[in-house]
Enzyme design. Structure first.
Site: not given
Length: 267
Positions: A28, A142, A175
């Site tokens: 993204t 990802k 995270e």
């Protein structure tokens, strides 16, 4: 706006393995005045992910062109470009032996409006009860298997916090739900090691490089959440934020934004 394999449409084959197994990866990116921020870094991330997932046959020249054409068509000053690569259709069951052509999906959307406010107020983090599984084979990538993040986000929406502090099943820092984590103690910068779980974000990589150029040695560590109670400063990053100060984590409070403000102009 959505493009699938270069054509503007919103339909994908029911047989596509992304629907059956989450068999693919994505990135993204932030759009600024029709340009894709850190374009080459995003392409490199996709190359790394497809290599790790053994997805072959991506035409990288065509993908880059499609991304740039899509970005140039966005009418606003800022926006979001998301690229999804799937293994495509084929194979029987889990086998990918008959998959020949990956699917390219490019999507444009408006930039998140709430990040500007969070730059002023700072982000409130709440420790998530959902833990990330440890899987070195997929760590850092990802990939499209985001069910852990869906559950984390569902819990976060009940907490009233802005973001989640996420641990792995061993109780170590990893995270946030949709961001990477950094903390500073005096002149030392730390971020969680991602060799067991988590996403090695584009902005995470960028910030590590920036910090080193400013004389900070950024250490990737396996640390317990209590480590953050002694931090002088905490901030989080992703490609869209791109860097936000943390005001609080549960009952801990942070006042310093010194390093965050130093790095922000180059993020």
């Amino acid at each position: 706006m959505i493009w699938i394999n270069g054509e503007q449409q919103q339909q994908i084959a029911v047989s596509d393995r992304a629907l059956h197994y989450g068999d693919g990866c994505f990135t993204t990116a932030r759009l600024q005045q029709g340009n894709i921020a850190l374009l080459e870094a995003h392409l490199q991330r996709l190359r790394e992910a497809t290599s790790a997932l053994r997805i072959n046959g991506v035409d990288w020249r065509i993908l880059k062109e499609e991304m740039q054409v899509a970005a140039a068509s966005w009418p606003q000053a800022e926006g979001v470009l998301k690229v999804i690569l799937t293994r495509g259709s084929g194979g029987r069951g889990y086998s990918a032996a008959d998959c020949r052509q990956p699917t390219r999906i490019i999507m444009l959307s408006a930039a998140p409006g709430h990040y500007a406010a969070l730059r002023e107020t700072g982000v409130r983090l709440a420790t998530s009860p959902i833990r990330l599984g440890i899987n070195p084979q997929l760590a850092g990538i990802k990939h499209l298997n985001r069910l852990e993040q869906v559950l984390i986000r569902t819990e976060l929406e009940q907490s009233g916090a802005d973001e989640a502090l996420v641990l792995d099943t061993e109780g170590k820092l990893v995270e946030c739900c949709a961001a990477n984590l950094f903390w500073r103690k005096e002149n030392q910068l730390f971020t969680p090691a991602l060799n067991g779980s988590g996403v090695n974000g584009i902005m995470r990589r960028h910030v590590i490089g920036l910090a080193r150029r400013h004389g900070y040695l950024c250490q990737e560590v396996r640390a317990l959440p209590e480590t953050l109670g002694d931090a002088d400063e905490v901030f989080i990053t992703n490609a869209l934020m791109p860097i936000l100060p943390v005001a609080s984590i549960d009952d801990w409070r942070y006042g310093s934004r010194a390093l965050c403000q130093l790095l922000a102009p180059d993020c």
